[in-house]
Design a protein around this motif. Structure first.
Motif, PDB file in Angstrom:
ATOM      1  N   ALA A  81      59.410  50.545  47.598  1.00 53.42           N
ATOM      2  CA  ALA A  81      60.802  50.409  47.160  1.00 53.42           C
ATOM      3  C   ALA A  81      61.739  51.215  48.049  1.00 53.42           C
ATOM      4  CB  ALA A  81      60.943  50.875  45.716  1.00 53.42           C
ATOM      5  N   GLY A  82      62.922  50.678  48.262  1.00 52.72           N
ATOM      6  CA  GLY A  82      63.895  51.403  49.073  1.00 52.72           C
ATOM      7  C   GLY A  82      65.310  51.007  48.725  1.00 52.72           C
ATOM      8  N   ALA A  83      66.219  51.952  48.868  1.00 50.84           N
ATOM      9  CA  ALA A  83      67.642  51.678  48.674  1.00 50.84           C
ATOM     10  C   ALA A  83      68.324  51.812  50.028  1.00 50.84           C
ATOM     11  CB  ALA A  83      68.239  52.671  47.683  1.00 50.84           C
ATOM     12  N   ILE A  84      69.215  50.891  50.320  1.00 50.19           N
ATOM     13  CA  ILE A  84      69.906  50.932  51.604  1.00 50.19           C
ATOM     14  C   ILE A  84      71.409  51.061  51.385  1.00 50.19           C
ATOM     15  CG2 ILE A  84      70.232  48.430  51.901  1.00 50.19           C
ATOM     16  CD1 ILE A  84      69.269  49.026  54.904  1.00 50.19           C
ATOM     17  N   LEU A  85      72.058  51.721  52.307  1.00 50.32           N
ATOM     18  CA  LEU A  85      73.513  51.848  52.278  1.00 50.32           C
ATOM     19  C   LEU A  85      74.000  51.700  53.711  1.00 50.32           C
ATOM     20  CD1 LEU A  85      76.090  52.683  50.596  1.00 50.32           C
ATOM     21  CD2 LEU A  85      75.686  54.992  51.461  1.00 50.32           C
ATOM     22  N   ASN A  86      74.917  50.786  53.928  1.00 50.78           N
ATOM     23  CA  ASN A  86      75.522  50.612  55.254  1.00 50.78           C
ATOM     24  C   ASN A  86      77.002  50.919  55.101  1.00 50.78           C
ATOM     25  OD1 ASN A  86      76.358  49.898  57.779  1.00 50.78           O
ATOM     26  ND2 ASN A  86      75.359  47.902  57.806  1.00 50.78           N
ATOM     27  N   LYS A  87      77.395  52.139  55.519  1.00 52.78           N
ATOM     28  CA  LYS A  87      78.754  52.622  55.274  1.00 52.78           C
ATOM     29  C   LYS A  87      79.108  53.676  56.316  1.00 52.78           C
ATOM     30  CE  LYS A  87      81.136  53.826  50.936  1.00 52.78           C
ATOM     31  NZ  LYS A  87      80.909  54.394  49.578  1.00 52.78           N
ATOM     32  N   PRO A  88      80.306  53.647  56.853  1.00 50.98           N
ATOM     33  CA  PRO A  88      80.684  54.692  57.820  1.00 50.98           C
ATOM     34  C   PRO A  88      80.483  56.081  57.216  1.00 50.98           C
ATOM     35  CG  PRO A  88      82.350  52.963  57.764  1.00 50.98           C
ATOM     36  CD  PRO A  88      81.393  52.672  56.637  1.00 50.98           C
ATOM     37  N   PHE A  89      80.011  57.007  58.021  1.00 54.10           N
ATOM     38  CA  PHE A  89      79.691  58.336  57.512  1.00 54.10           C
ATOM     39  C   PHE A  89      80.902  58.999  56.851  1.00 54.10           C
ATOM     40  CE2 PHE A  89      79.364  62.986  58.126  1.00 54.10           C
ATOM     41  CZ  PHE A  89      78.272  63.208  57.303  1.00 54.10           C
ATOM     42  N   ALA A  90      82.077  58.816  57.423  1.00 52.26           N
ATOM     43  CA  ALA A  90      83.287  59.453  56.884  1.00 52.26           C
ATOM     44  C   ALA A  90      83.600  59.003  55.462  1.00 52.26           C
ATOM     45  CB  ALA A  90      84.491  59.168  57.791  1.00 52.26           C
TER      46      ALA A  90
END
Length: 227
Positions: A81-90
């Motif tokens: 299982a894994g959760a992903i987040l694609n979001k600018p660090f700021a």
């Protein structure tokens, strides 16, 4: 000889394929995901499933109760299982980071700790990581929480292999490259991976059953592309 195998993240992608590959081989599989419906719709006598959330501390007791009543021991644990987040660090908040780490690091740690008392000396704990978690590998903007969490479980696996090297079980990590799954689409919209979920699941199937004869505390890079 049939084995007792626990797999997380089984509602889609690689985890879903893995459950059925291993069940078809005659192994007993406990399929864990927040959404148990896709698995429970398929009737295999040797597949058990219930809703399980790695972020819910109360759910771990359900695993203990199941193993005690149905199996007595576990041969293989696949932390998929894994959760992903694609979001600018700021824009990535404390809560964003915490959510990713609760699934990808704390959940892996807690489920492993929960299952270990039921594992024998030749048991195998396989954790699915990512090429993004490999030090020195190509990195991509927006994945600071995800890729760093995948690096954390690599080091944790090395530590567990050392701590349990006298008694077993064995601990290894597979750092996957791009596989055509819904999660890949979330990270890299529009990218077409050269490897399908079923192809990667077949590789993991074999490694989970036999890899601990040859490896312990190792990370294998399973990738033929970038990303």
């Amino acid at each position: 000889m049939s084995k007792n195998i626990i797999i997380t993240g089984t509602s889609r992608g690689i985890g879903f394929e893995l459950v059925h590959l291993l069940a078809d081989q005659g192994h007993n599989v406990l399929a864990l995901s927040r959404n148990a419906k896709p698995i429970s719709n398929l009737h295999f006598d040797n597949i058990s499933s219930f809703s399980f959330d790695l972020c819910n501390e109360d759910d771990y007791q359900k695993v203990v109760d199941f193993v005690k009543s149905e199996w007595n021991h576990v041969d293989v644990l696949i932390n998929n299982a894994g959760a992903i987040l694609n979001k600018p660090f700021a824009e990535t908040t404390f809560k964003d980071f915490e959510k990713v780490y609760r699934t990808n690091v704390f959940g892996v740690s807690e489920l492993t700790r929960t299952v270990l008392p039921f594992m024998k000396s030749d048991g195998h704990v396989v954790t699915i990581s990512s090429m993004g978690g490999i030090q020195g590998s190509m990195k991509f903007p927006g994945l600071s929480a995800y890729s760093s969490s995948k690096a954390a479980v690599i080091t944790m696996t090395e530590l567990l292999a050392e701590e349990y090297k006298e008694s077993g079980p064995q601990f290894n990590v597979l750092a996957l490259g791009a596989v055509q799954t819904e999660m890949l689409e979330e990270a890299f919209p529009g990218y077409k991976a050269p490897t399908t979920a079923i192809e990667m699941a077949r590789y993991i199937q074999d490694f989970a059953l036999t890899g601990n004869k040859y490896y312990n505390g190792k990370v294998l890079q399973v990738s033929n592309s970038t990303p």
